[in-house]
Design a protein around this motif. Structure first.
Motif, PDB file in Angstrom:
ATOM      1  N   TRP A 585       0.844  -1.177   0.000  1.00  0.00           N
ATOM      2  CA  TRP A 585       0.000   0.000   0.000  1.00  0.00           C
ATOM      3  C   TRP A 585       0.887   1.236   0.000  1.00  0.00           C
ATOM      4  O   TRP A 585       2.040   1.191   0.434  1.00  0.00           O
ATOM      5  N   TRP A 586       0.361   2.372  -0.503  1.00  0.00           N
ATOM      6  CA  TRP A 586       1.218   3.524  -0.775  1.00  0.00           C
ATOM      7  C   TRP A 586       1.884   4.089   0.471  1.00  0.00           C
ATOM      8  O   TRP A 586       2.894   4.783   0.370  1.00  0.00           O
ATOM      9  N   ASP A 587       1.360   3.809   1.671  1.00  0.00           N
ATOM     10  CA  ASP A 587       1.950   4.350   2.897  1.00  0.00           C
ATOM     11  C   ASP A 587       3.420   3.987   3.051  1.00  0.00           C
ATOM     12  O   ASP A 587       4.195   4.751   3.645  1.00  0.00           O
ATOM     13  N   TYR A 588       3.823   2.847   2.552  1.00  0.00           N
ATOM     14  CA  TYR A 588       5.167   2.319   2.815  1.00  0.00           C
ATOM     15  C   TYR A 588       6.107   2.474   1.619  1.00  0.00           C
ATOM     16  O   TYR A 588       7.217   1.953   1.646  1.00  0.00           O
ATOM     17  N   GLY A 589       5.659   3.211   0.592  1.00  0.00           N
ATOM     18  CA  GLY A 589       6.480   3.355  -0.609  1.00  0.00           C
ATOM     19  C   GLY A 589       7.771   4.095  -0.373  1.00  0.00           C
ATOM     20  O   GLY A 589       8.848   3.656  -0.793  1.00  0.00           O
ATOM     21  N   TYR A 590       7.703   5.232   0.321  1.00  0.00           N
ATOM     22  CA  TYR A 590       8.914   6.015   0.572  1.00  0.00           C
ATOM     23  C   TYR A 590       9.926   5.232   1.394  1.00  0.00           C
ATOM     24  O   TYR A 590      11.134   5.255   1.105  1.00  0.00           O
ATOM     25  N   GLN A 591       9.458   4.548   2.426  1.00  0.00           N
ATOM     26  CA  GLN A 591      10.387   3.791   3.270  1.00  0.00           C
ATOM     27  C   GLN A 591      11.013   2.636   2.507  1.00  0.00           C
ATOM     28  O   GLN A 591      12.204   2.359   2.658  1.00  0.00           O
ATOM     29  N   THR A 592      10.223   1.967   1.689  1.00  0.00           N
ATOM     30  CA  THR A 592      10.762   0.840   0.923  1.00  0.00           C
ATOM     31  C   THR A 592      11.851   1.301  -0.025  1.00  0.00           C
ATOM     32  O   THR A 592      12.903   0.665  -0.162  1.00  0.00           O
ATOM     33  N   THR A 593      11.619   2.416  -0.696  1.00  0.00           N
ATOM     34  CA  THR A 593      12.611   2.922  -1.642  1.00  0.00           C
ATOM     35  C   THR A 593      13.867   3.402  -0.930  1.00  0.00           C
ATOM     36  O   THR A 593      14.982   3.142  -1.391  1.00  0.00           O
ATOM     37  N   ALA A 594      13.697   4.104   0.193  1.00  0.00           N
ATOM     38  CA  ALA A 594      14.850   4.684   0.873  1.00  0.00           C
ATOM     39  C   ALA A 594      15.642   3.654   1.671  1.00  0.00           C
ATOM     40  O   ALA A 594      16.873   3.668   1.663  1.00  0.00           O
ATOM     41  N   MET A 595      14.947   2.731   2.363  1.00  0.00           N
ATOM     42  CA  MET A 595      15.639   1.810   3.263  1.00  0.00           C
ATOM     43  C   MET A 595      15.965   0.478   2.610  1.00  0.00           C
ATOM     44  O   MET A 595      16.984  -0.140   2.943  1.00  0.00           O
ATOM     45  N   ALA A 596      15.118   0.008   1.705  1.00  0.00           N
ATOM     46  CA  ALA A 596      15.394  -1.267   1.049  1.00  0.00           C
ATOM     47  C   ALA A 596      16.031  -1.090  -0.321  1.00  0.00           C
ATOM     48  O   ALA A 596      16.558  -2.049  -0.886  1.00  0.00           O
ATOM     49  N   ASN A 597      15.978   0.133  -0.862  1.00  0.00           N
ATOM     50  CA  ASN A 597      16.542   0.435  -2.173  1.00  0.00           C
ATOM     51  C   ASN A 597      15.950  -0.475  -3.251  1.00  0.00           C
ATOM     52  O   ASN A 597      16.660  -1.007  -4.092  1.00  0.00           O
ATOM     53  N   ARG A 598      14.626  -0.624  -3.204  1.00  0.00           N
ATOM     54  CA  ARG A 598      13.943  -1.440  -4.210  1.00  0.00           C
ATOM     55  C   ARG A 598      12.853  -0.618  -4.884  1.00  0.00           C
ATOM     56  O   ARG A 598      12.320   0.338  -4.316  1.00  0.00           O
ATOM     57  N   THR A 599      12.532  -0.986  -6.093  1.00  0.00           N
ATOM     58  CA  THR A 599      11.537  -0.278  -6.887  1.00  0.00           C
ATOM     59  C   THR A 599      10.139  -0.581  -6.358  1.00  0.00           C
ATOM     60  O   THR A 599       9.817  -1.733  -6.069  1.00  0.00           O
ATOM     61  N   VAL A 600       9.322   0.474  -6.244  1.00  0.00           N
ATOM     62  CA  VAL A 600       7.968   0.316  -5.731  1.00  0.00           C
ATOM     63  C   VAL A 600       6.970   0.718  -6.818  1.00  0.00           C
ATOM     64  O   VAL A 600       7.290   1.446  -7.758  1.00  0.00           O
ATOM     65  N   VAL A 602       3.757   2.127  -6.040  1.00  0.00           N
ATOM     66  CA  VAL A 602       3.168   3.401  -5.601  1.00  0.00           C
ATOM     67  C   VAL A 602       3.885   3.852  -4.335  1.00  0.00           C
ATOM     68  O   VAL A 602       4.485   3.041  -3.625  1.00  0.00           O
ATOM     69  N   ASP A 603       3.808   5.157  -4.066  1.00  0.00           N
ATOM     70  CA  ASP A 603       4.388   5.669  -2.824  1.00  0.00           C
ATOM     71  C   ASP A 603       3.549   6.828  -2.309  1.00  0.00           C
ATOM     72  O   ASP A 603       2.447   7.091  -2.802  1.00  0.00           O
ATOM     73  N   ASN A 604       4.084   7.541  -1.328  1.00  0.00           N
ATOM     74  CA  ASN A 604       3.313   8.535  -0.590  1.00  0.00           C
ATOM     75  C   ASN A 604       3.052   9.816  -1.361  1.00  0.00           C
ATOM     76  O   ASN A 604       2.335  10.689  -0.870  1.00  0.00           O
ATOM     77  N   ASN A 605       3.586   9.953  -2.553  1.00  0.00           N
ATOM     78  CA  ASN A 605       3.329  11.151  -3.344  1.00  0.00           C
ATOM     79  C   ASN A 605       1.882  11.206  -3.846  1.00  0.00           C
ATOM     80  O   ASN A 605       1.323  12.277  -4.033  1.00  0.00           O
ATOM     81  N   THR A 606       1.268  10.062  -4.057  1.00  0.00           N
ATOM     82  CA  THR A 606      -0.155   9.910  -4.426  1.00  0.00           C
ATOM     83  C   THR A 606      -0.567  10.800  -5.603  1.00  0.00           C
ATOM     84  O   THR A 606      -1.671  11.336  -5.632  1.00  0.00           O
ATOM     85  N   TRP A 607       0.320  10.946  -6.583  1.00  0.00           N
ATOM     86  CA  TRP A 607      -0.014  11.827  -7.705  1.00  0.00           C
ATOM     87  C   TRP A 607      -0.850  11.119  -8.764  1.00  0.00           C
ATOM     88  O   TRP A 607      -1.514  11.772  -9.579  1.00  0.00           O
ATOM     89  N   ASN A 608      -0.841   9.787  -8.771  1.00  0.00           N
ATOM     90  CA  ASN A 608      -1.564   9.041  -9.799  1.00  0.00           C
ATOM     91  C   ASN A 608      -2.613   8.159  -9.130  1.00  0.00           C
ATOM     92  O   ASN A 608      -2.314   7.080  -8.627  1.00  0.00           O
ATOM     93  N   ASN A 609      -3.844   8.622  -9.122  1.00  0.00           N
ATOM     94  CA  ASN A 609      -4.907   7.912  -8.435  1.00  0.00           C
ATOM     95  C   ASN A 609      -5.194   6.564  -9.084  1.00  0.00           C
ATOM     96  O   ASN A 609      -5.520   5.585  -8.397  1.00  0.00           O
ATOM     97  N   THR A 610      -5.066   6.478 -10.403  1.00  0.00           N
ATOM     98  CA  THR A 610      -5.348   5.216 -11.105  1.00  0.00           C
ATOM     99  C   THR A 610      -4.351   4.137 -10.710  1.00  0.00           C
ATOM    100  O   THR A 610      -4.717   2.970 -10.522  1.00  0.00           O
ATOM    101  N   HIS A 611      -3.105   4.497 -10.579  1.00  0.00           N
ATOM    102  CA  HIS A 611      -2.080   3.528 -10.211  1.00  0.00           C
ATOM    103  C   HIS A 611      -2.322   3.005  -8.796  1.00  0.00           C
ATOM    104  O   HIS A 611      -2.181   1.810  -8.526  1.00  0.00           O
ATOM    105  N   ILE A 612      -2.684   3.907  -7.889  1.00  0.00           N
ATOM    106  CA  ILE A 612      -2.992   3.491  -6.523  1.00  0.00           C
ATOM    107  C   ILE A 612      -4.241   2.619  -6.504  1.00  0.00           C
ATOM    108  O   ILE A 612      -4.311   1.625  -5.770  1.00  0.00           O
ATOM    109  N   ALA A 613      -5.234   2.990  -7.318  1.00  0.00           N
ATOM    110  CA  ALA A 613      -6.455   2.186  -7.396  1.00  0.00           C
ATOM    111  C   ALA A 613      -6.166   0.785  -7.919  1.00  0.00           C
ATOM    112  O   ALA A 613      -6.832  -0.182  -7.527  1.00  0.00           O
ATOM    113  N   THR A 614      -5.176   0.650  -8.785  1.00  0.00           N
ATOM    114  CA  THR A 614      -4.796  -0.672  -9.291  1.00  0.00           C
ATOM    115  C   THR A 614      -4.271  -1.557  -8.169  1.00  0.00           C
ATOM    116  O   THR A 614      -4.646  -2.734  -8.061  1.00  0.00           O
ATOM    117  N   VAL A 615      -3.413  -0.993  -7.315  1.00  0.00           N
ATOM    118  CA  VAL A 615      -2.907  -1.763  -6.174  1.00  0.00           C
ATOM    119  C   VAL A 615      -4.038  -2.075  -5.206  1.00  0.00           C
ATOM    120  O   VAL A 615      -4.140  -3.192  -4.681  1.00  0.00           O
TER     121      VAL A 615
END
Length: 783
Positions: A585-600, A602-615
């Motif tokens: 879920w988008w809440d953990y996108g920033y942490q996953t990218t910064a701490m795990a260095n893996r591609t996500v 969606v993240d907390n920017n929430t700029w694309n509602n369709t992409h978040i709706a897909t998840v």
């Protein structure tokens, strides 16, 4: 002859005493401000002392990652950075989608320290940026309140802001978010506006525009400034308080401030194209019309002035109507009438829940409860009304601005709990004014009634009157800089009172409160301040110091630390490929990218509602359909947060209905009633089949019955409905020590085919041929 000579000799002594008193007061105020800054910084260090020097929350991890990139690659690479590790497969242009003020500030501090051979890491600078700027915000509050009601009120307001829990919640060490520097920029911009309004200085007007530019760089809340100041200007015009100082304070801000704001990539032409800025332009036109009317009034005869006013007003109305028509046309062409979703949510609190569930799903966008006011501003809630009343005695341009500030911020804080942060400085300013005035009244009453001081009342009164006269002379010398605009009657009254110190002292004695009442009231105010300090220290040490990345709880057997988040991100970093994609879920996108260095995805920017709706749709779908959605997005791992074992309430099961709502807003086959039993959200035996078979339920409760044999959820306080089931399209690869984070891997298609029960060749071949003809491999997984 002796009396005149003695009185003449006493005049230099009196002026010397006043000069010494003013000098001592200035030095004392400086040291008090220094101590307030130290207090503001140190009270925010509990998170580092009790836990460790670590970044908090979710958004700060993205800001930290961006600051690392800036420090490593430089400013030009930062502006052109395309981040391919977020919003896969779309990516994100970082330089054009972030407010760069925080990042550039911390990056500059890091660069300066390293230039001075002070080798601090980027993380350390990011952790302590917020406490440093909280001290700056306290000093800016002093300057602002001093312009309104004097030094005593300024010092009191600065001390209150340094400790107010609402501000501490977003500025503790490790809270590396935009508000860390934005609140300082907000208060400092208001101070420079009031300073320009009081002095009429073009120098301060230019500084005001630069401070506004820094605010625009730092936070999207800059729209509050560009709407509040025009409201105050319009209020001054309507109440007949127009002056050249008002023009100098506002006109350069609109012109220069808007040009500078347009230089910020994330704002750009929005500075002149969105409805949030239109009020400033409309007031700008009205101000020029009024200024022109005042100008021609001074150069024309009364008869010609009436004719000219008719012409000017007619032309002005025509221009205003034309501008309004253009604005209406621009607004009508936008589906949201030119307003952003968050702005519409402030104007209409029900808008987000009706049309933009992704905004309504954020906890800090919810309206606050009454206890949250007492938690965040404590006793200031009772002092604010007294401060508002004090602003009306006398009412000046500066004090009217404070009243308007507190009124608007109270409304916005009631709509969105996050904006308690904007309300806190206004509450501290008005409360500081109230406390300062109250202390002045009570101490003066005690002074006039204590034995031994009564004999010196005449001298004190003479000194007071002389200092008042001196201050009044300074005000009269710069009439354009006067704040209170005393009337002719008050000036005449002061002139009559100047040669009568005894009469003035007698009048003050009559206005003094009884000694007992003054002493008791003063002690009660001190007790109120002590209670405020105790509450603020408790809030800083206990309520707001714990980082969300590391959780703690106390029980009968001591303190328990839950470090599951970092445990999960470390596992991802060391046990997955660099190019693997992780869905959550988008809440953990920033942490996953910064701490795990893996591609996500969606993240907390929430700029694309369709992409978040897909998840959200994938999490709400049955296992097979969810696998197809994630597989189409090239996802290899799915991360879910589960708090049923340890009682962590902010887990994905509690957020699940928002996933359903957001997913259903884009993909209509996801319907919220399918997940509710008689309108209630349940996960027990009464839960609906759709709920029991969705992916989120399975990934959260897989093997949960093995923990206690009953599968009792401590958050929902019930046994789950479906305890024994197997996963067919996902496999568990890692679960943290306290089961707070669970990571699953998508099974490849070949493994799933091999695992099936063998069927007769004729049926198998027939089935495979049908699959090829029907093209199931190309089927749209979202319908």
């Amino acid at each position: 002859m002796a009396a005149p000579e003695s009185s003449a000799a006493a005049v230099p002594t009196l002026y010397t005493n006043n000069a010494l008193r003013n000098a001592f007061g200035g030095v004392l105020a400086f040291f008090i401000l220094l101590l307030i800054g130290v207090m503001a910084f140190s009270i925010r260090l509990f998170s580092v002392i009790k836990y460790e020097s670590v970044i908090h929350e979710f958004d700060p991890y993205f800001n930290y990652r961006v600051t690392q990139f800036l420090a490593k690659n430089g400013i030009y690479e930062f502006w052109n950075w395309f981040d391919d590790r977020t919003w896969y497969p779309l990516g994100r242009v970082i330089g054009g989608t972030v407010y760069p003020g925080l990042t550039l500030t911390a990056g500059t501090i890091w660069w300066l320290l390293n230039s001075l051979n002070i080798p601090l890491s980027v993380e350390t600078v990011c952790v302590f940026t917020a406490p440093i700027f909280s001290a700056f915000a306290s000093w800016a509050t002093y300057l602002l309140t001093k312009e309104v009601k004097g030094t005593g009120a300024g010092l009191t307001a600065a001390a209150l802001l340094a400790m107010v829990p609402s501000y501490i919640s977003r500025s503790v060490a490790g809270s590396y978010d935009n508000e860390a520097v934005a609140i300082f920029a907000l208060i400092f911009t208001f101070y420079l506006y009031i300073k320009t309004l009081n002095t009429g200085s073009l120098f301060y007007a230019t500084l005001n525009s630069i401070a506004y530019f820094y605010m625009v760089c730092s936070w999207g809340g800059y729209t509050f400034i560009i709407n509040l100041i025009p409201m105050h200007v319009l209020l001054c015009i309507v109440t007949g308080r127009f002056s050249s100082r008002l023009y100098i304070a506002y006109a350069p801000l609109v012109v220069l401030g808007t040009l500078l704001a347009a230089l910020v990539p994330v704002v750009g032409f929005n500075a002149v194209m969105t409805s949030e800025h239109f009020a400033s332009f409309l007031v700008f036109i009205i101000l020029h019309v009024v200024a022109f009317v005042y100008y021609i009034k001074g150069i024309l005869t009364p008869k010609m002035f009436k004719v000219a006013v008719t012409l000017v007003v007619s032309v002005g109305l025509a221009v205003c109507c034309a501008v309004i028509a253009v604005l209406v046309a621009l607004v009508a062409s936008s589906p949201t009438k030119g307003w952003s979703g968050r702005s519409l949510s402030l104007l209409d609190p029900t808008y987000a829940s009706k049309y933009i569930p992704i905004i309504a799903s954020v906890s800090e966008h919810q309206p606050p409860t009454w206890p949250s006011y007492f938690m965040d501003i404590n006793v200031l809630a009772f002092l604010v009304p007294a401060g508002i009343i004090a602003c009306f005695s006398p009412l000046s341009d500066a004090s009217s601005f404070v009243v308007l500030y507190i009124a608007t911020s109270v409304y916005f804080s009631g709509v969105m709990v996050r904006l308690m942060l904007v309300f806190a400085p206004a509450a501290c300013i008005t409360s500081g004014i109230a406390l300062s005035q109250a202390f002045d009244v009570f101490t003066r009453s005690i002074k006039f009634q204590l034995p031994g001081i009564a004999s010196n009342t005449e001298v004190d009164a003479a000194e007071t009157s002389s200092s008042t006269a001196e201050a009044q002379n300074d005000v009269e010398k710069s009439e354009e800089t006067s704040k209170n605009r005393p009337s002719k009657k008050s000036k005449k009254k002061e002139k009559e009172e100047k040669p009568l110190p005894k009469a003035k002292a007698e009048k003050k004695r009559l206005l003094a409160l009884p000694l007992d009442s003054s002493v008791i009231s003063l002690l009660l105010l001190i007790l109120l301040g002590a209670l405020y300090v105790v509450h603020c220290v408790w809030a800083a040490a206990e309520a707001y110091s714990a980082p969300s990345i590391v959780l703690t709880s106390r029980s009968h057997d001591g303190l328990h630390v839950f470090d599951d988040f970092r445990e999960a991100y470390a596992w991802l970093r060391h046990n997955t490929d660099v190019d693997d994609k992780v869905a959550s879920w988008w809440d953990y996108g920033y942490q996953t990218t910064a701490m795990a260095n893996r591609t996500v995805i969606v993240d907390n920017n929430t700029w694309n509602n369709t992409h978040i709706a897909t998840v959200g749709t994938a999490m709400s779908s049955p296992e097979k359909a969810a696998w197809e959605i994630f597989h189409s997005l090239d996802v290899k791992y799915v991360l879910v947060v589960f708090g049923g074992l340890v009682g962590y309430p902010s887990d994905d099961i509690n957020k699940f209905l928002w996933m359903v709502r957001i997913g259903g807003g884009v993909f209509p086959h996801i319907k919220e009633p399918d997940y509710l039993r008689d309108g209630q959200y349940r996960i027990d035996s009464q839960a609906t089949p759709t709920m029991l078979n969705c992916l989120m339920y399975k990934l959260s409760y897989y093997r949960f019955v093995e923990t206690d044999g009953k599968a009792f959820d401590r958050v929902r306080q019930t046994e789950i409905g479906k305890k024994y089931f197997k996963l067919t399209h996902f496999e568990e690869v890692f679960t943290t020590h306290h089961w707070m984070v669970r990571i699953y891997k998508l099974k490849p298609p070949k493994n799933r085919i091999r695992g099936k029960t063998k069927k007769p060749k004729t049926k198998t071949s027939t089935t495979s041929s049908r699959a090829k003809r029907s093209g199931t491999g190309k089927k749209n997984p979202w319908h």
